[in-house]
Design an enzyme around this catalytic site. Structure first.
Site, PDB file in Angstrom:
ATOM      1  N   CYS A  97      65.103 -33.279  -9.080  1.00 45.81           N
ATOM      2  CA  CYS A  97      64.197 -32.387  -9.802  1.00 45.81           C
ATOM      3  C   CYS A  97      64.809 -31.800 -11.075  1.00 45.81           C
ATOM      4  O   CYS A  97      64.091 -31.485 -12.020  1.00 45.81           O
ATOM      5  CB  CYS A  97      63.774 -31.230  -8.898  1.00 45.81           C
ATOM      6  SG  CYS A  97      63.332 -31.773  -7.255  1.00 45.81           S
ATOM      7  N   GLU A 145      61.589 -31.892  13.038  1.00 44.17           N
ATOM      8  CA  GLU A 145      60.953 -33.208  13.103  1.00 44.17           C
ATOM      9  C   GLU A 145      62.024 -34.296  13.257  1.00 44.17           C
ATOM     10  O   GLU A 145      61.880 -35.233  14.054  1.00 44.17           O
ATOM     11  CB  GLU A 145      60.173 -33.417  11.801  1.00 44.17           C
ATOM     12  CG  GLU A 145      59.147 -34.508  11.825  1.00 44.17           C
ATOM     13  CD  GLU A 145      58.420 -34.601  10.479  1.00 44.17           C
ATOM     14  OE1 GLU A 145      58.854 -33.970   9.487  1.00 44.17           O
ATOM     15  OE2 GLU A 145      57.420 -35.330  10.424  1.00 44.17           O
ATOM     16  N   GLU A 151      61.195 -29.904   8.819  1.00 36.36           N
ATOM     17  CA  GLU A 151      61.664 -31.278   8.692  1.00 36.36           C
ATOM     18  C   GLU A 151      62.870 -31.524   9.603  1.00 36.36           C
ATOM     19  O   GLU A 151      62.998 -32.581  10.219  1.00 36.36           O
ATOM     20  CB  GLU A 151      62.043 -31.535   7.231  1.00 36.36           C
ATOM     21  CG  GLU A 151      62.094 -32.982   6.842  1.00 36.36           C
ATOM     22  CD  GLU A 151      62.158 -33.132   5.324  1.00 36.36           C
ATOM     23  OE1 GLU A 151      61.100 -33.127   4.683  1.00 36.36           O
ATOM     24  OE2 GLU A 151      63.267 -33.231   4.780  1.00 36.36           O
ATOM     25  N   CYS A 199      59.432 -34.196  -0.093  1.00 40.92           N
ATOM     26  CA  CYS A 199      59.310 -33.059  -1.020  1.00 40.92           C
ATOM     27  C   CYS A 199      58.908 -33.494  -2.405  1.00 40.92           C
ATOM     28  O   CYS A 199      58.345 -32.724  -3.169  1.00 40.92           O
ATOM     29  CB  CYS A 199      60.633 -32.319  -1.134  1.00 40.92           C
ATOM     30  SG  CYS A 199      61.259 -31.793   0.436  1.00 40.92           S
ATOM     31  N   LYS A 204      53.720 -32.670  -9.543  1.00 35.50           N
ATOM     32  CA  LYS A 204      53.278 -31.544  -8.710  1.00 35.50           C
ATOM     33  C   LYS A 204      51.833 -31.160  -9.025  1.00 35.50           C
ATOM     34  O   LYS A 204      51.132 -30.610  -8.183  1.00 35.50           O
ATOM     35  CB  LYS A 204      54.185 -30.331  -8.934  1.00 35.50           C
ATOM     36  CG  LYS A 204      55.533 -30.412  -8.223  1.00 35.50           C
ATOM     37  CD  LYS A 204      55.444 -30.128  -6.721  1.00 35.50           C
ATOM     38  CE  LYS A 204      56.793 -30.414  -6.064  1.00 35.50           C
ATOM     39  NZ  LYS A 204      56.680 -30.517  -4.589  1.00 35.50           N
ATOM     40  N   GLU A 219      43.866 -32.611   0.594  1.00 30.74           N
ATOM     41  CA  GLU A 219      44.420 -32.210   1.899  1.00 30.74           C
ATOM     42  C   GLU A 219      45.192 -30.884   1.823  1.00 30.74           C
ATOM     43  O   GLU A 219      45.451 -30.261   2.829  1.00 30.74           O
ATOM     44  CB  GLU A 219      45.290 -33.319   2.507  1.00 30.74           C
ATOM     45  CG  GLU A 219      46.403 -33.870   1.645  1.00 30.74           C
ATOM     46  CD  GLU A 219      45.999 -35.068   0.786  1.00 30.74           C
ATOM     47  OE1 GLU A 219      44.821 -35.134   0.372  1.00 30.74           O
ATOM     48  OE2 GLU A 219      46.859 -35.911   0.514  1.00 30.74           O
ATOM     49  N   GLU A 265      49.934 -33.252  -6.806  1.00 28.72           N
ATOM     50  CA  GLU A 265      50.080 -32.754  -5.434  1.00 28.72           C
ATOM     51  C   GLU A 265      49.201 -31.520  -5.222  1.00 28.72           C
ATOM     52  O   GLU A 265      48.517 -31.398  -4.200  1.00 28.72           O
ATOM     53  CB  GLU A 265      51.551 -32.407  -5.159  1.00 28.72           C
ATOM     54  CG  GLU A 265      51.825 -32.022  -3.717  1.00 28.72           C
ATOM     55  CD  GLU A 265      53.279 -31.628  -3.491  1.00 28.72           C
ATOM     56  OE1 GLU A 265      54.055 -32.476  -3.031  1.00 28.72           O
ATOM     57  OE2 GLU A 265      53.645 -30.462  -3.771  1.00 28.72           O
ATOM     58  N   SER A 294      58.271 -37.698   6.333  1.00 33.55           N
ATOM     59  CA  SER A 294      58.162 -36.439   7.052  1.00 33.55           C
ATOM     60  C   SER A 294      56.776 -35.876   6.800  1.00 33.55           C
ATOM     61  O   SER A 294      56.285 -35.890   5.677  1.00 33.55           O
ATOM     62  CB  SER A 294      59.214 -35.459   6.531  1.00 33.55           C
ATOM     63  OG  SER A 294      58.879 -34.151   6.938  1.00 33.55           O
TER      64      SER A 294
END
Lengths: 578, 163
Positions: free
Chosen positions: A503, A283, A280, A300, A359, A367, A362, A320
């Site tokens: 988190c 990037e 990141e 994230c 999560k 993907e 996710e 990102s």
């Protein structure tokens, strides 16, 4: 300075700032008034009538949680009238509650159960009609069981506080229930699975969809190599499930417990967080140099990413493309690690312990299957891990401290602070600064981006250029900052975490009861546990992690290389708002 | 969960334009949802998902909140009225003479609940207050036609008339 107001509670003199409620004042002098629907700052509606008190001169009993104090007020919290009314109210709530406490997910951790005990309910005078509700378990993350619901509306308050508002009160009177528009499942609405509703629920009406059976099965299967990674915020809160004070870091005990549960390797997600920073950060440098697709926004937090996909798809190009630490680790474990340790990736079962319910979504994204199958096989919440530890008969509090396994057990302080709001930005700044300035950063504590303020902004001077950064937590604040960007305000780098506080206060964390939430700054205490671990770390910058350096040397070449892009980057998709 | 019968949404461009204009007039007004829902029901006859989405989007109010309002007030309906609107009187006289059983029978025959409409758009059922025909109790009406002194066994014949 607020004006002070003097009043009497149960004959005791109390002095509290103007604007306080009777409930606040009573707590000030250690007098407990029972509450149920009240959740500080989230749900203050005086609906459940559990906090009724007698106020001299007032007609009828008053709800202490919303009754503002005034000079000379006289309050009686423990009169016969108040006690009787509360008990009657509680009995009525219990009359149509599904009282399957023994098999309830919140057994021994339920505010309703506690109230029944505190108020001495030993018989139930009424058995009301129980409407049977279908349980919504269609989403990857959340289960809603309205049979347990007591209609306190705390979940609605939490969802509104996130400005998602996919649930509301539906129907009327005895038919009232909590639900989404047109009784849709959480899987079919714009829910981001942040789980703030779960940690707000006083009873067992909301909980995560558990993957414990699958994980246990993998551990029990011969020939399966079961690898586990733990996110930073987990260690800051897991101890609470075993009676340790809020904010006690339990990294060593957690590792020991995971080993005793039978995981073959115990790795630290923070190592992958260091990789995330490399990707990141690179990037960011690229985009900043070319001045394109700015601001760069962190990716994230899966709740935030889903939020962006549903409600702000125009910003998807700003996200990102670097995967979250969990998924970076997932990809590395089933590629580099499998090759290096000579284990067929098909035999690896990859588990992640996360403070997060989103999560789970996710992990299930198609993907994230660079290995041919899902890179993460199961994502468990902090609460699920605690359940596994309890079920295995492990005496958590008396475990010795153990170290993570190598090579992915070494993390920098930068990786640790990922678990709190501002942490990803601070970690990125430490690395980006040193890469661009080509000299060490004097003060590693980037205090400008720390703390629990909703929107934090700072302008940093890096390599002679102004870099404008912003840090927000909670999707309500995400809306604020994105609207500012749309209105033309210029930012270079924005960190967004879906949960208030980041988190550490995720929807998968241990549930803290309403009274503790009102009297203790849970977020600050848990965050402090992470900042302390960062302070103590010998290495505090992601690019100095020797294992990360090794990973690039042996496998990826350099950050954002072709191979890195294949395994460590992802893409996003627009989703419907409704 | 209450079973939902879904009719295909047949809103016209004109109706949409009319609703959009109503929304535009109420934008940024506090408490706009209820007056807009009233107008929307006037325009479409009921408040299906598509209409509620337009209102939620236009007023920037969460869809769940709009749906909460619609299901709270008896005035609002999620279902259109059928070509044949069956209304069973639940006034005291009709009720003690067994209109509850008649209503149950109609619900069972049509497979829908009170307030709903059959998926083909043909029949809808309402349970009404006293319609003032107590001398004929129990009573039901289909559109403007009145049927009185009924028994459960009459239901089949009445429905047959409207096939």
């Amino acid at each position: 300075m607020n004006m002070m107001v003097n009043l009497k509670i149960n004959g005791q003199d109390v002095s509290v700032p103007e604007g306080s409620t009777i409930l606040d004042a009573a707590r000030e002098v250690g007098i407990n008034i029972p509450t149920l629907c009240y959740l500080k700052d989230i749900n203050e509606i005086g609906a459940c009538r559990m906090c009724l008190v007698e106020v001299k001169g007032a007609r009828g009993l008053q709800a202490a949680c919303v009754y503002p104090v005034s000079e000379g007020l006289e309050v009686f919290t423990n009169s016969e009238k108040a006690r009787k009314a509360r008990r009657m109210t509680l009995e009525l709530i219990l009359s149509n509650h599904e009282k399957k406490c023994l098999t309830c997910i919140r057994n021994k951790n339920c505010e309703l159960q506690n109230l029944a005990e505190e108020l001495g309910v030993d018989t139930l005078s009424f058995e009301g009609e129980n409407i049977h509700y279908e349980i919504d378990d269609e989403s990857t993350s959340l289960i809603r069981d309205n049979n347990k619901c007591i209609l306190c509306r705390r979940c609605i308050g939490a969802c509104d506080n996130q400005q998602i508002s996919v649930i509301s009160c539906v129907n009327r009177g005895f038919s009232t229930e909590i639900g989404a528009a047109f009784n849709k499942s959480m899987a079919d609405v714009g829910c981001i699975y942040c789980g703030q509703c779960i940690v707000s629920c006083p009873v067992g009406a909301l909980y995560e969809k558990s993957s414990i059976p699958q994980v246990q099965n993998a551990i029990d299967t011969e020939g399966k190599h079961v690898v586990v990674q733990t996110a930073p915020a987990v260690r800051a809160a897991l101890g609470e499930e075993f009676g340790l004070p809020i904010g006690t870091p339990v990294t060593g005990k957690m590792v020991a417990a995971l080993r005793r549960l039978g995981f073959d390797k115990v790795f630290d997600t923070d190592t992958a967080a260091d990789v995330t920073i490399m990707e990141e950060g690179t990037e960011f440098i690229e985009r900043f140099t070319k001045q394109e697709k700015l601001p760069l926004i962190t990716s994230c937090s899966p709740g935030w990413v889903k939020f962006c996909e549903h409600y702000y798809p125009e910003f998807l190009d700003n996200l990102s493309t670097a995967k979250s630490p969990m998924e970076i680790f997932g990809a590395i474990i089933k590629s580099y690690y499998a090759e290096k340790s000579g284990i067929d990736k098909k035999d690896i079962y990859s588990v992640a312990i996360m403070p997060c319910t989103s999560k789970k979504f996710e992990a299930a994204r198609p993907e994230h299957s660079t290995s041919g199958a899902q890179d993460i096989d199961a994502s468990l919440t902090t609460r699920e891990l605690a359940r596994m530890i309890k079920q295995a008969g492990i005496d958590f509090a008396n475990l010795p401290d153990e170290e993570f396994d190598q090579p992915f057990g070494e993390a920098t302080g930068a990786g640790v602070i990922f678990g709190t709001t501002g942490g990803v930005m601070e970690a990125a700044i430490r690395t980006v600064y040193e890469i661009l300035e080509k000299k060490p950063l004097d003060d590693l504590n980037v205090t400008a981006v720390r703390g629990l303020e909703g929107v934090k902004e700072a302008t940093l001077k890096i390599a002679g250029k102004d870099v404008k950064v912003a840090v927000v937590h909670g999707t309500k604040n995400a809306r604020t900052i994105l609207e500012k960007v749309k209105a033309g305000e210029k930012y270079d780098f924005i960190e967004i975490m879906a949960c208030p506080g980041g988190c550490i206060n995720g929807g998968g964390q241990p549930i803290v009861d309403s009274k503790t939430q009102a009297t203790v700054d849970v977020k600050a205490l848990r965050a402090k546990a992470l900042y302390t671990e960062d302070e103590r770390a010998t290495l505090r910058k992601s690019h100095e992690n020797p294992y990360v350096e090794m990973l690039y040397k042996e496998y990826f070449g350099e950050p954002c290389s072709h191979k890195a892009h294949e395994l460590l980057h992802t893409h996003y998709q627009k989703r419907s708002k409704f | 969960m209450e079973k939902m019968t879904v009719l295909p949404f047949n809103g016209t461009k004109e109706q949409e334009a009319e609703l959009k204009a109503v929304i535009e007039n109420h934008k940024n007004m506090e408490g706009a949802a209820i007056p807009v829902l009233h107008k929307a029901q006037e325009i479409y006859g009921y408040l299906p998902l598509e209409v509620q989405e337009m209102i939620a989007e236009g007023l920037n109010v969460p869809l769940a909140e709009i749906y909460g309002i619609v299901t709270f007030y008896a005035q609002f309906s999620l279902y259109p009225k059928g070509k044949y609107q069956i209304a069973v009187c639940m006034g005291t006289a009709c009720y003690v003479k067994g209109s509850g059983d008649i209503l149950e029978k109609i619900k069972e025959k049509l497979g829908i609940e009170v307030g709903q409409c059959t998926p083909d758009g043909k029949y809808s059922i309402d349970a009404t207050r006293c319609i003032g025909a107590c001398g004929l109790a129990p009573v039901l009406t289909v559109n403007d036609e009145v049927f009185g002194r009924l028994t459960v066994d009459d239901v089949d014949d009445i429905l047959k008339k409207y096939e």
